[in-house]
Motif scaffolding. Sequence first.
Motif, short mmCIF file in Angstrom:
data_model
loop_
_atom_site.label_atom_id
_atom_site.label_comp_id
_atom_site.label_asym_id
_atom_site.label_seq_id
_atom_site.Cartn_x
_atom_site.Cartn_y
_atom_site.Cartn_z
N THR A 1 -1.90 -4.59 -3.81
CA THR A 1 -1.68 -3.82 -2.47
C THR A 1 -0.72 -4.39 -1.86
OG1 THR A 1 -4.00 -2.99 -2.39
CG2 THR A 1 -2.77 -2.97 -0.34
N GLN B 1 0.28 -0.11 4.07
CA GLN B 1 0.10 -0.68 3.02
C GLN B 1 -0.02 0.41 1.80
OE1 GLN B 1 -3.89 -2.46 3.17
NE2 GLN B 1 -4.74 -0.51 3.00
N THR C 1 -0.80 0.86 -2.68
CA THR C 1 -0.95 0.22 -3.92
C THR C 1 0.39 0.57 -4.98
OG1 THR C 1 -1.94 2.21 -5.10
CG2 THR C 1 -3.36 0.43 -4.00
N THR C 2 0.59 -0.19 -5.94
CA THR C 2 1.46 0.06 -6.89
C THR C 2 1.45 1.84 -7.28
OG1 THR C 2 1.76 -2.32 -7.48
CG2 THR C 2 2.50 -0.84 -9.18
N SER C 3 0.07 2.17 -7.79
CA SER C 3 -0.02 3.18 -8.18
C SER C 3 0.36 4.18 -7.31
CB SER C 3 -1.63 3.44 -8.40
OG SER C 3 -1.99 2.73 -9.75
N ASP C 4 -0.06 4.18 -5.69
CA ASP C 4 0.41 4.97 -4.73
C ASP C 4 1.89 5.08 -4.88
OD1 ASP C 4 -2.11 4.98 -3.55
OD2 ASP C 4 -1.55 3.67 -2.00
N SER D 1 1.96 -9.06 -0.23
CA SER D 1 1.11 -8.23 -1.10
C SER D 1 -0.10 -9.11 -1.39
CB SER D 1 1.88 -8.04 -2.59
OG SER D 1 2.21 -9.26 -3.09
N ARG E 1 -3.62 -9.14 -4.47
CA ARG E 1 -4.13 -8.60 -5.68
C ARG E 1 -5.66 -8.09 -5.27
NH1 ARG E 1 -1.36 -8.58 -10.01
NH2 ARG E 1 0.18 -9.90 -10.54
N ASP E 2 -6.09 -7.08 -5.44
CA ASP E 2 -7.27 -6.64 -5.12
C ASP E 2 -7.98 -6.60 -6.71
OD1 ASP E 2 -6.64 -5.88 -2.65
OD2 ASP E 2 -6.18 -3.74 -3.46
#
Length: 80
Positions: free
Chosen positions: A2, A42, A44-47, A74, A76-77
């Motif tokens: 994120t 914020q 995510t990379t996918s977003d 950033s 990491r989740d």
Amino acid sequence: MTTSASRPAGPGSVPPPRPRVLAALLGVTRARVLVRIAARDQATTSDLVGELEVSAATVSHHTAVLRESALITSRRDSPG
């Protein structure tokens, strides 16, 4: 992962630069990444991959540069 927009220190807020100005300074894709993150605080990379229609490798590259420039942070989740 994120990613969040870094916030300026101190009281009050600074208005965000216009996307065209950012694109001139950072490049179009990097500016789009930064504007997208800042708009929602914020992402995510996918977003970013889905919304900007670029590859995960492209997002990773541009967020790394923005992170090294202290424009974003950033974390990491963990899955689950």
